[in-house]
Design an enzyme around this catalytic site. Sequence first.
Site, PDB file in Angstrom:
ATOM      1  N   ASP A  96       1.756   5.831   7.308  1.00  0.00           N
ATOM      2  CA  ASP A  96       2.097   4.473   7.750  1.00  0.00           C
ATOM      3  C   ASP A  96       3.144   4.501   8.867  1.00  0.00           C
ATOM      4  O   ASP A  96       2.972   3.881   9.925  1.00  0.00           O
ATOM      5  CB  ASP A  96       2.632   3.629   6.578  1.00  0.00           C
ATOM      6  CG  ASP A  96       1.573   3.380   5.513  1.00  0.00           C
ATOM      7  OD1 ASP A  96       0.411   3.791   5.719  1.00  0.00           O
ATOM      8  OD2 ASP A  96       1.900   2.785   4.474  1.00  0.00           O
ATOM      9  N   ASN A 116      -5.687  -7.746   0.508  1.00  0.00           N
ATOM     10  CA  ASN A 116      -5.987  -6.444   1.124  1.00  0.00           C
ATOM     11  C   ASN A 116      -4.974  -5.407   0.634  1.00  0.00           C
ATOM     12  O   ASN A 116      -4.563  -4.525   1.379  1.00  0.00           O
ATOM     13  CB  ASN A 116      -5.957  -6.565   2.652  1.00  0.00           C
ATOM     14  CG  ASN A 116      -6.631  -5.380   3.322  1.00  0.00           C
ATOM     15  OD1 ASN A 116      -7.201  -4.518   2.639  1.00  0.00           O
ATOM     16  ND2 ASN A 116      -6.568  -5.320   4.634  1.00  0.00           N
ATOM     17  N   GLU A 140      -5.944  -0.940   6.848  1.00  0.00           N
ATOM     18  CA  GLU A 140      -6.137  -2.367   7.128  1.00  0.00           C
ATOM     19  C   GLU A 140      -7.185  -2.618   8.202  1.00  0.00           C
ATOM     20  O   GLU A 140      -7.832  -3.659   8.251  1.00  0.00           O
ATOM     21  CB  GLU A 140      -4.814  -3.015   7.514  1.00  0.00           C
ATOM     22  CG  GLU A 140      -3.902  -3.342   6.348  1.00  0.00           C
ATOM     23  CD  GLU A 140      -3.188  -2.156   5.742  1.00  0.00           C
ATOM     24  OE1 GLU A 140      -3.640  -1.000   5.908  1.00  0.00           O
ATOM     25  OE2 GLU A 140      -2.164  -2.380   5.077  1.00  0.00           O
ATOM     26  N   ARG A 142      -7.356   2.198  12.211  1.00  0.00           N
ATOM     27  CA  ARG A 142      -6.104   2.237  12.982  1.00  0.00           C
ATOM     28  C   ARG A 142      -6.144   3.223  14.154  1.00  0.00           C
ATOM     29  O   ARG A 142      -5.379   3.072  15.112  1.00  0.00           O
ATOM     30  CB  ARG A 142      -4.929   2.582  12.053  1.00  0.00           C
ATOM     31  CG  ARG A 142      -4.569   1.440  11.134  1.00  0.00           C
ATOM     32  CD  ARG A 142      -3.506   1.802  10.120  1.00  0.00           C
ATOM     33  NE  ARG A 142      -2.963   0.601   9.511  1.00  0.00           N
ATOM     34  CZ  ARG A 142      -2.118   0.604   8.480  1.00  0.00           C
ATOM     35  NH1 ARG A 142      -1.725   1.745   7.939  1.00  0.00           N
ATOM     36  NH2 ARG A 142      -1.652  -0.530   7.997  1.00  0.00           N
ATOM     37  N   LYS A 198       1.760  -9.353   5.107  1.00  0.00           N
ATOM     38  CA  LYS A 198       1.299  -8.384   4.086  1.00  0.00           C
ATOM     39  C   LYS A 198       2.482  -7.648   3.459  1.00  0.00           C
ATOM     40  O   LYS A 198       2.487  -7.403   2.249  1.00  0.00           O
ATOM     41  CB  LYS A 198       0.316  -7.387   4.706  1.00  0.00           C
ATOM     42  CG  LYS A 198      -0.350  -6.470   3.685  1.00  0.00           C
ATOM     43  CD  LYS A 198      -1.426  -5.602   4.326  1.00  0.00           C
ATOM     44  CE  LYS A 198      -2.315  -4.907   3.298  1.00  0.00           C
ATOM     45  NZ  LYS A 198      -1.716  -3.769   2.644  1.00  0.00           N
ATOM     46  N   HIS A 201      -0.790  -5.728   9.671  1.00  0.00           N
ATOM     47  CA  HIS A 201       0.655  -5.929   9.812  1.00  0.00           C
ATOM     48  C   HIS A 201       1.326  -4.855  10.644  1.00  0.00           C
ATOM     49  O   HIS A 201       2.221  -5.125  11.437  1.00  0.00           O
ATOM     50  CB  HIS A 201       1.295  -6.018   8.417  1.00  0.00           C
ATOM     51  CG  HIS A 201       1.005  -4.837   7.526  1.00  0.00           C
ATOM     52  ND1 HIS A 201       1.907  -4.322   6.638  1.00  0.00           N
ATOM     53  CD2 HIS A 201      -0.098  -4.042   7.384  1.00  0.00           C
ATOM     54  CE1 HIS A 201       1.389  -3.304   5.981  1.00  0.00           C
ATOM     55  NE2 HIS A 201       0.163  -3.122   6.407  1.00  0.00           N
ATOM     56  N   ARG A 202       0.882  -3.597  10.470  1.00  0.00           N
ATOM     57  CA  ARG A 202       1.578  -2.517  11.204  1.00  0.00           C
ATOM     58  C   ARG A 202       1.236  -2.526  12.694  1.00  0.00           C
ATOM     59  O   ARG A 202       2.065  -2.129  13.516  1.00  0.00           O
ATOM     60  CB  ARG A 202       1.274  -1.159  10.579  1.00  0.00           C
ATOM     61  CG  ARG A 202       1.793  -1.070   9.176  1.00  0.00           C
ATOM     62  CD  ARG A 202       1.996   0.312   8.632  1.00  0.00           C
ATOM     63  NE  ARG A 202       2.143   0.206   7.194  1.00  0.00           N
ATOM     64  CZ  ARG A 202       3.240  -0.229   6.576  1.00  0.00           C
ATOM     65  NH1 ARG A 202       4.308  -0.539   7.265  1.00  0.00           N
ATOM     66  NH2 ARG A 202       3.277  -0.349   5.254  1.00  0.00           N
ATOM     67  N   ARG A 245     -13.002  -1.114   2.394  1.00  0.00           N
ATOM     68  CA  ARG A 245     -12.087   0.012   2.128  1.00  0.00           C
ATOM     69  C   ARG A 245     -12.584   0.776   0.896  1.00  0.00           C
ATOM     70  O   ARG A 245     -12.803   0.186  -0.162  1.00  0.00           O
ATOM     71  CB  ARG A 245     -10.647  -0.497   1.924  1.00  0.00           C
ATOM     72  CG  ARG A 245     -10.086  -1.147   3.183  1.00  0.00           C
ATOM     73  CD  ARG A 245      -8.638  -1.565   2.989  1.00  0.00           C
ATOM     74  NE  ARG A 245      -7.751  -0.419   2.795  1.00  0.00           N
ATOM     75  CZ  ARG A 245      -6.474  -0.525   2.475  1.00  0.00           C
ATOM     76  NH1 ARG A 245      -5.926  -1.716   2.307  1.00  0.00           N
ATOM     77  NH2 ARG A 245      -5.744   0.557   2.310  1.00  0.00           N
ATOM     78  N   ASP A 262       1.186  -8.711  -0.420  1.00  0.00           N
ATOM     79  CA  ASP A 262       0.733  -7.639  -1.320  1.00  0.00           C
ATOM     80  C   ASP A 262       1.345  -7.741  -2.716  1.00  0.00           C
ATOM     81  O   ASP A 262       0.676  -7.435  -3.712  1.00  0.00           O
ATOM     82  CB  ASP A 262       1.060  -6.263  -0.716  1.00  0.00           C
ATOM     83  CG  ASP A 262      -0.019  -5.804   0.250  1.00  0.00           C
ATOM     84  OD1 ASP A 262      -0.845  -6.646   0.671  1.00  0.00           O
ATOM     85  OD2 ASP A 262      -0.037  -4.604   0.595  1.00  0.00           O
TER      86      ASP A 262
HETATM   87  O1  LIG Z   1       0.552   4.703  -2.790  1.00  0.00           O
HETATM   88  C1  LIG Z   1       1.046   3.973  -1.923  1.00  0.00           C
HETATM   89  O2  LIG Z   1       1.957   3.165  -2.157  1.00  0.00           O
HETATM   90  C2  LIG Z   1       0.515   4.073  -0.545  1.00  0.00           C
HETATM   91  C3  LIG Z   1      -0.180   5.185  -0.145  1.00  0.00           C
HETATM   92  C4  LIG Z   1      -0.668   5.392   1.235  1.00  0.00           C
HETATM   93  O3  LIG Z   1      -2.067   5.272   1.226  1.00  0.00           O
HETATM   94  P1  LIG Z   1      -3.080   6.541   1.235  1.00  0.00           P
HETATM   95  O4  LIG Z   1      -2.806   7.390   0.074  1.00  0.00           O
HETATM   96  O5  LIG Z   1      -4.396   5.844   1.170  1.00  0.00           O
HETATM   97  O6  LIG Z   1      -2.850   7.262   2.528  1.00  0.00           O
HETATM   98  C5  LIG Z   1      -0.073   4.379   2.222  1.00  0.00           C
HETATM   99  O7  LIG Z   1      -0.797   4.372   3.420  1.00  0.00           O
HETATM  100  C6  LIG Z   1      -0.063   2.983   1.624  1.00  0.00           C
HETATM  101  O8  LIG Z   1       0.485   2.049   2.535  1.00  0.00           O
HETATM  102  C7  LIG Z   1       0.786   2.940   0.383  1.00  0.00           C
HETATM  103  C1  LIG Z   2      -2.190   1.238   4.215  1.00  0.00           C
HETATM  104  C2  LIG Z   2      -1.390   0.233   3.871  1.00  0.00           C
HETATM  105  O1  LIG Z   2      -1.555  -0.591   2.807  1.00  0.00           O
HETATM  106  P1  LIG Z   2      -2.334  -0.470   1.413  1.00  0.00           P
HETATM  107  O2  LIG Z   2      -1.276  -0.401   0.371  1.00  0.00           O
HETATM  108  O3  LIG Z   2      -3.152  -1.715   1.336  1.00  0.00           O
HETATM  109  O4  LIG Z   2      -3.178   0.777   1.441  1.00  0.00           O
HETATM  110  C3  LIG Z   2      -0.183  -0.066   4.676  1.00  0.00           C
HETATM  111  O5  LIG Z   2       0.660  -0.878   4.221  1.00  0.00           O
HETATM  112  O6  LIG Z   2      -0.019   0.458   5.777  1.00  0.00           O
END
Ligand SMILES: O=C(O)C1=C[C@@H](OP(=O)(O)O)[C@@H](O)[C@H](O)C1
Ligand SMILES: C=C(OP(=O)(O)O)C(=O)O
Length: 443
Positions: free
Chosen positions: A322, A99, A350, A353, A425, A394-395, A129, A56
């Site tokens: 998460d 992703n 991802e 879930r 990731k 990954h999770r 997404r 990422d």
């Molecule tokens: O802003 C961020 O860093 C994130 C926000 C969350 O997403 P959502 O706002 O879509 O729930 C989380 O799931 C993602 O892994 C990281």
């Molecule tokens: C939802 C996740 O990632 P993203 O930042 O791609 O949304 C995650 O890391 O669980």
Amino acid sequence: MTQAKIYPQHIDLEPVMRVQGTVRLPGSKSISNRTLLLAALSEGTTTIHDLLASDDTNVMLDALRKLGIQWEQKDERTHVVHGAGGKLPVAQADLFMGNAGTAIRPLTAALAVIGGDYTLHGVERMHERPIGDLVDALNAVGASIEYTGNPGYPPLHIRKGHVQPDRIAVRGNVSSQFLTALLMAAPLMAVAHPVTIEVVGELISKPYIEITLNLMRRFGVTVGQDGWASFTVQPGQTYRSPGSIHVEGDASSASYFLAAGAIAGGPVRVEGVGKESIQGDVRFADALELMGATITKGDNWIEAKSNGVLKAIDADFNHIPDAAMTIAVAALYADGTSILRNIASWRVKETDRLAAMATELRKVGATVEEGPDYIRVTPPETLSPATIDTYDDHRMAMCFSLASLDGAARRGNAMRINDPKCVAKTFPDYFETFSGIAQNDLS
Ligand SMILES: O=C(O)C1=C[C@@H](OP(=O)(O)O)[C@@H](O)[C@H](O)C1
Ligand SMILES: C=C(OP(=O)(O)O)C(=O)O
């Protein structure tokens, strides 16, 4: 130490009898990608310590390079980014976003406001997404963003528009990353007058907005806030490098080790996050505490140990979507049925879930009810060894390493995790790190 056998297609985790030890966490994904973009948009040079090294962050680093932002890696733990002061040296680029939600969403807003000729695309799942709420919000105030595939989803083609609104409205109930993206781009829009971002409807995943506001502040921009309903950036504020900045350890990555300590003895200590963390996912430890684990915290560490059998939990997990996945697997070791509520956003991450978690928990013997926005998990008497599919998530891979603890040991068979390399990731060394706390025999 566990003899983790790494194969190209799967990893076999031998039954783990006990866990103990200390883990130094990789950098936070959320802080790393925000910091990289803010440093690129700043005036001045930023030295970033302990940036996450993963898929990422690599897509963000590559994209910034293609946009003409100069950066170098000084050593394993130090990156230097030369900010371009709110401009982008390269006006035309094709950007691969993998992703990474934390890359594509904030970059879409920044590129649409700055203007140029940019295409953004990713892996197949990225194209499923949603990004429509963000694109609608930006196009409604003069941006020029087109879908080149399915409406509402990447890939995107961004052209030069004229984006200097007074107000901009965005829906908050699909992903908080849309609001984060607009907030980070707001100082670029607030040239002559204030910009107010209004959240339409419910806002999910609120603690991630706190990370955004905190880091914007570190880069010299303050945001006025009316609860969670609206956010205002006054004109004339530009991002300025703080000089150097340190990335905390990843609190979501911490969840697997803390859960292991809570399930299978411990103590397990994670280093890199603690009492002072700006990440909402440190509140995962509160959920473990509710389940009966013993948690202790220092300024830069958290430790978990088991206090006997975990108690089942029934709670709202909207604030930690998460880390909540880790609770779903920890629920396999609880004394009754656990319910995780208000987690509809799991369906657009991802993988779906909620569906994936239900399917894989059933493979180890749990009774699972999957609702539109909740999951109910009743553990079996004894976990069955199983082959776990990970859906390029990954999770899913990291969570199900926990199914090798304790319960599986009673049957004496390994837990197989398919496609373990998907952990790249956010945590490329996950399985090696997990092996470091796991003991296979009681001696
Ligand atoms: O802003 C961020 O860093 C994130 C926000 C969350 O997403 P959502 O706002 O879509 O729930 C989380 O799931 C993602 O892994 C990281
Ligand atoms: C939802 C996740 O990632 P993203 O930042 O791609 O949304 C995650 O890391 O669980």
